[in-house]
Scaffold this active site. Structure first.
Site, mmCIF file in Angstrom:
data_model
loop_
_atom_site.group_PDB
_atom_site.id
_atom_site.type_symbol
_atom_site.label_atom_id
_atom_site.label_comp_id
_atom_site.label_asym_id
_atom_site.label_seq_id
_atom_site.Cartn_x
_atom_site.Cartn_y
_atom_site.Cartn_z
ATOM 1 N N PRO A 165 3.387 11.302 7.570
ATOM 2 C CG PRO A 165 4.304 13.076 8.807
ATOM 3 C CD PRO A 165 3.286 12.769 7.748
ATOM 4 C CB SER A 169 2.239 0.163 4.345
ATOM 5 O OG SER A 169 3.596 -0.059 3.989
ATOM 6 C CD GLU A 404 3.878 2.756 -7.808
ATOM 7 O OE1 GLU A 404 2.760 2.227 -7.676
ATOM 8 O OE2 GLU A 404 4.035 3.929 -8.186
ATOM 9 C CB THR A 406 6.605 -2.549 1.688
ATOM 10 O OG1 THR A 406 5.427 -3.096 2.308
ATOM 11 C CG2 THR A 406 6.799 -1.113 2.134
#
Length: 421
Positions: A165, A169, A404, A406
């Site tokens: 959570p 990234s 994969e 942003t």
């Protein structure tokens, strides 16, 4: 629908065969596509895969209910095993592991062909997020034989439990911990947005490592391979993606993992960050190739519709606004495809620069989003209604600028390689 297990493995296609350099016309034009120059070496392989899609997968896809956005699990399993038997699935893995020893460029071209086909079953014929993981290439001999080989052969599937959570990234800002506990480890935490968790046989779990010396989780991240029915591991909340793909929460509640579950054994303790980073470049190039294929498919749909649809007494393709949509897309698709193929060839030559993969993934994913948007605009309401492939692609392709890494993360990688930031 009745499905049977695939028959004996057919002769594996020759990945490096060099057929005569026939140049395939670009979509919607009489011109030669510049990217054909980088495709020639593996054209026979791609043609064999496209034939498999046409002959075997498209008839199966035609039997799916119109409302089914995700193929049923038994059909996915059949496609995966059948493709593995033919040598396409996980083709870049060594033959002794069940692969075909394909160059990475060949694998990239297959993913492009799957996206370009428009067949909803084609992507499942190639290894993806549920297939063999590069992490397991660093496993112990026992882990490779027990876990990686069945994944390469399409006999089993897995999921990756990395995202949390508060760790998206910033993927390794982990709160899930693995604390040394006698000869094994005690894992606690929650993972989120895990794909394939409901169908996976294995989970690859990454946790912050605590050696039990009182210093806390300071020893880096460690990856574990665990069966999905391992005590203490359970599926929590279910999420529904825009395109119908389910994602899941995984809960690790006082999970006792044996020492043999650490990927790489003792050498793998605290090494997951480096191992994962090593595999990211190839994963991003596979996504880029898939995006290039989707963009080319959307372009083909747009060109075909523009030639056929009449408005004010002539085909809408005669109007400059429509031409602008399609010509811009063709230019961007060719540029993205050339970049992806060039980066893949560099990988085969021993150069796996993260900034190259980031640039290709950024370019191709953003291009695919624009290509689908423009093709839908050309179709108007026809492309907007449920049941049209562009309506589904419009929702599906949006995730490609997120998975994969942003687009923003890709820009950071490229900027740092340029000496910025």
């Amino acid at each position: 629908m009745t499905l049977t297990a695939p028959g004996p493995a057919a002769a594996r296609p020759a990945a490096a065969a060099r057929p005569a350099a026939a140049v395939r016309p670009a979509t919607g034009t009489g011109l030669s596509a510049p990217s054909a120059v980088l495709e020639a070496e593996h054209r026979e392989l791609v043609a064999a895969f496209e034939s498999f899609v046409r002959r075997e997968l498209e008839p199966l896809a035609a039997e799916l209910a119109e409302s089914a956005e995700q193929p049923p699990a038994d059909l996915r399993t059949y496609v995966r095993k059948r493709s593995a038997a033919l040598g396409f699935y996980a083709g870049d893995y060594p033959e002794e592991l069940g692969g075909s020893d394909m160059p990475f460029t060949a694998v990239v071209l297959l993913h492009h062909a799957a996206g370009r086909s428009g067949c909803p079953l084609a992507p499942y014929a190639l290894a993806g997020s549920d297939g063999p993981s590069p992490l397991l290439r660093h496993g112990t001999p026992e882990q490779i034989e027990r876990h990686l080989v069945p994944l390469v052969r399409g006999e089993r599937t897995r999921c990756l439990a990395l995202t949390e959570p508060q760790a998206g990234s910033d993927a390794f800002r982990l709160t899930t911990t693995a604390v040394r506990d006698g000869d094994g480890w005690l894992l606690n935490g929650r993972k989120t947005f895990v794909s394939n968790a409901d169908r996976a046989d294995l989970a690859l779990v990454v946790a912050a490592t605590d050696l039990g010396d009182g210093a806390g989780p300071t020893a880096g991240a460690t990856a574990f391979v665990l069966p999905m029915d391992h005590p203490g591991l359970r599926i929590g909340q279910r999420y529904e993606g825009m395109s119908g793909e389910p994602l899941f929460e995984l809960v690790l509640d006082r999970l006792h993992a044996p020492a043999a579950a650490v990927i790489g054994g003792e050498d793998g303790i605290g090494a997951a960050t480096g191992l994962a980073m090593d595999s990211l470049s190839r994963g991003r190039l596979v996504v880029a190739a898939m995006c290039d294929g989707i963009a080319e498919y959307a372009l083909r749909l747009g060109v075909e519709y523009a030639r056929e649809r009449q408005a004010f007494g002539q085909p809408i393709g005669d109007y400059q606004h429509i031409q602008d949509h399609l010509v811009r897309t063709r230019a961007e698709v060719e540029a993205a495809k050339l970049l992806t193929l060039a980066c893949a060839r560099l990988v085969d030559e021993g150069t796996e620069a993260p900034e190259n993969a980031a640039l290709a993934k950024l370019t191709s994913s953003e291009t695919a989003v624009r290509a689908v948007d423009r093709a839908l605009q050309v179709h108007g309401a026809t492309g907007w209604v449920r049941g049209h492939p562009l309506e589904y692609l419009y929702r599906y392709v949006r995730m490609t600028t997120i998975i994969e890494g942003t687009s923003e993360v890709q820009k950071v990688i490229v900027a740092r390689a340029m000496g910025l930031g």
